[in-house]
Design a protein around this motif. Sequence first.
Motif, short mmCIF file in Angstrom:
data_model
loop_
_atom_site.label_atom_id
_atom_site.label_comp_id
_atom_site.label_asym_id
_atom_site.label_seq_id
_atom_site.Cartn_x
_atom_site.Cartn_y
_atom_site.Cartn_z
N PHE A 1 0.81 -1.22 0.00
CA PHE A 1 0.00 0.00 0.00
C PHE A 1 0.84 1.27 0.00
O PHE A 1 0.36 2.33 -0.42
N ASN A 2 2.07 1.19 0.45
CA ASN A 2 2.93 2.37 0.41
C ASN A 2 3.27 2.75 -1.02
O ASN A 2 3.67 3.89 -1.29
N GLN A 3 3.12 1.79 -1.93
CA GLN A 3 3.27 2.08 -3.37
C GLN A 3 2.06 1.53 -4.10
O GLN A 3 2.18 0.71 -5.01
N ARG A 4 0.87 2.00 -3.69
CA ARG A 4 -0.38 1.39 -4.14
C ARG A 4 -0.62 1.54 -5.64
O ARG A 4 -1.45 0.81 -6.20
N ARG A 5 0.04 2.47 -6.29
CA ARG A 5 -0.15 2.62 -7.75
C ARG A 5 0.66 1.60 -8.54
O ARG A 5 0.44 1.42 -9.73
N LYS A 6 1.59 0.94 -7.87
CA LYS A 6 2.41 -0.06 -8.54
C LYS A 6 1.80 -1.45 -8.40
O LYS A 6 1.02 -1.71 -7.49
N THR A 7 2.16 -2.34 -9.31
CA THR A 7 1.74 -3.73 -9.16
C THR A 7 2.47 -4.34 -7.97
O THR A 7 3.51 -3.83 -7.52
N LEU A 8 1.93 -5.44 -7.47
CA LEU A 8 2.58 -6.10 -6.33
C LEU A 8 4.03 -6.49 -6.65
O LEU A 8 4.91 -6.39 -5.80
N ARG A 9 4.26 -6.93 -7.89
CA ARG A 9 5.62 -7.34 -8.26
C ARG A 9 6.62 -6.21 -8.01
O ARG A 9 7.71 -6.43 -7.47
N ASN A 10 6.24 -4.99 -8.37
CA ASN A 10 7.14 -3.85 -8.20
C ASN A 10 7.11 -3.30 -6.78
O ASN A 10 8.15 -2.90 -6.23
N ALA A 11 5.94 -3.31 -6.16
CA ALA A 11 5.81 -2.74 -4.80
C ALA A 11 6.56 -3.57 -3.77
O ALA A 11 7.04 -3.03 -2.77
N LEU A 12 6.67 -4.89 -4.01
CA LEU A 12 7.30 -5.77 -3.02
C LEU A 12 8.79 -5.99 -3.26
O LEU A 12 9.44 -6.72 -2.50
N LYS A 13 9.33 -5.37 -4.30
CA LYS A 13 10.74 -5.58 -4.64
C LYS A 13 11.67 -5.25 -3.48
O LYS A 13 12.66 -5.93 -3.23
N SER A 14 11.34 -4.19 -2.75
CA SER A 14 12.22 -3.74 -1.67
C SER A 14 12.35 -4.75 -0.54
O SER A 14 13.29 -4.68 0.26
N LEU A 15 11.41 -5.71 -0.46
CA LEU A 15 11.45 -6.70 0.61
C LEU A 15 12.35 -7.89 0.29
O LEU A 15 12.60 -8.73 1.16
N ASN A 16 12.80 -7.98 -0.98
CA ASN A 16 13.68 -9.08 -1.41
C ASN A 16 13.10 -10.44 -1.07
O ASN A 16 13.78 -11.32 -0.52
N LEU A 17 11.83 -10.64 -1.40
CA LEU A 17 11.16 -11.91 -1.15
C LEU A 17 11.21 -12.79 -2.40
O LEU A 17 11.27 -12.28 -3.53
N PRO A 18 11.16 -14.12 -2.23
CA PRO A 18 11.18 -15.03 -3.39
C PRO A 18 9.82 -15.07 -4.09
O PRO A 18 8.97 -15.91 -3.79
N LEU A 19 9.61 -14.19 -5.04
CA LEU A 19 8.31 -14.06 -5.69
C LEU A 19 8.11 -15.04 -6.85
O LEU A 19 7.02 -15.09 -7.44
N GLU A 20 9.14 -15.84 -7.16
CA GLU A 20 9.06 -16.71 -8.35
C GLU A 20 7.88 -17.68 -8.30
O GLU A 20 7.30 -18.03 -9.33
#
Length: 253
Positions: free
Chosen positions: A206-225
């Motif tokens: 929600f801190n980057q609510r205009r972005k898709t989840l893929r881009n908004a969650l990048k800063s967390l360095n989670l395994p999104l694959e």
Amino acid sequence: MVRAKKHLGQHFLKNPETAGRIAEALSGEGYSKVLEIGPGMGVLTQHLLEQKQEVFVVEIDTESVHYLEEHFAALQGHIIPGDFLQLDLKDLMKEPFALAGNYPYNISSQIIFKMLDYPDLIPEMVGMFQKEVADRLTAEPGSKTYGILSVLSAVFYDREYLFTVEPEEFNPPPKVRSGVIRFKRKENWQPEVAIPLLTKIVKAAFNQRRKTLRNALKSLNLPLEGIAPETLQKRAEQLTWQEFVALTQKLTG
């Protein structure tokens, strides 16, 4: 009379009928105590004391504390001077209780964040917020007001907007309308998910609510694959709380 202090966000409710409606909105189910935040001169307190539950109040304003001590004999030993946000609720209350209050606008969101740390202790909450905050707390996916607290509170509680209160019902009158809401803890309120990680994911989304989840969650360095591409293409406001929980579960394996 107690002088309302701007730095404490004080707007004293003066309509006893509205105070009665707030008190009566408490079901009394699953607890025997009520903790009121910021009672001021006790307009709501008076009605809470007419209910069956044992009433405690926490008040940071020393002038209000003295007023309550002088005018409410029933609160003897039940007035907690201090800042609600600094209290250890588990140590203070020791058993389930409801939260109630005409919450100071300047800390109302922080009150909810603190409440969400104690879902095991707080089966119910009834309170008055700035209407914008009340709308946000009860918002559903797809709404512009849907946000971090909408999701996190919905994990533990069923949320309901009860009624709106006009500025002239307060002294001094605020510049905005207020809304009274109720949270009742869900029957299955213990999700099988790491709440700290869920909170981190929801906040990042929600801190980057205009972005898709893929881009908004990048800063967390989670395994999104391993996450479905259609999920990662969504924006935060499109996900239900259940989908946020499912996403967190997948990321923790």
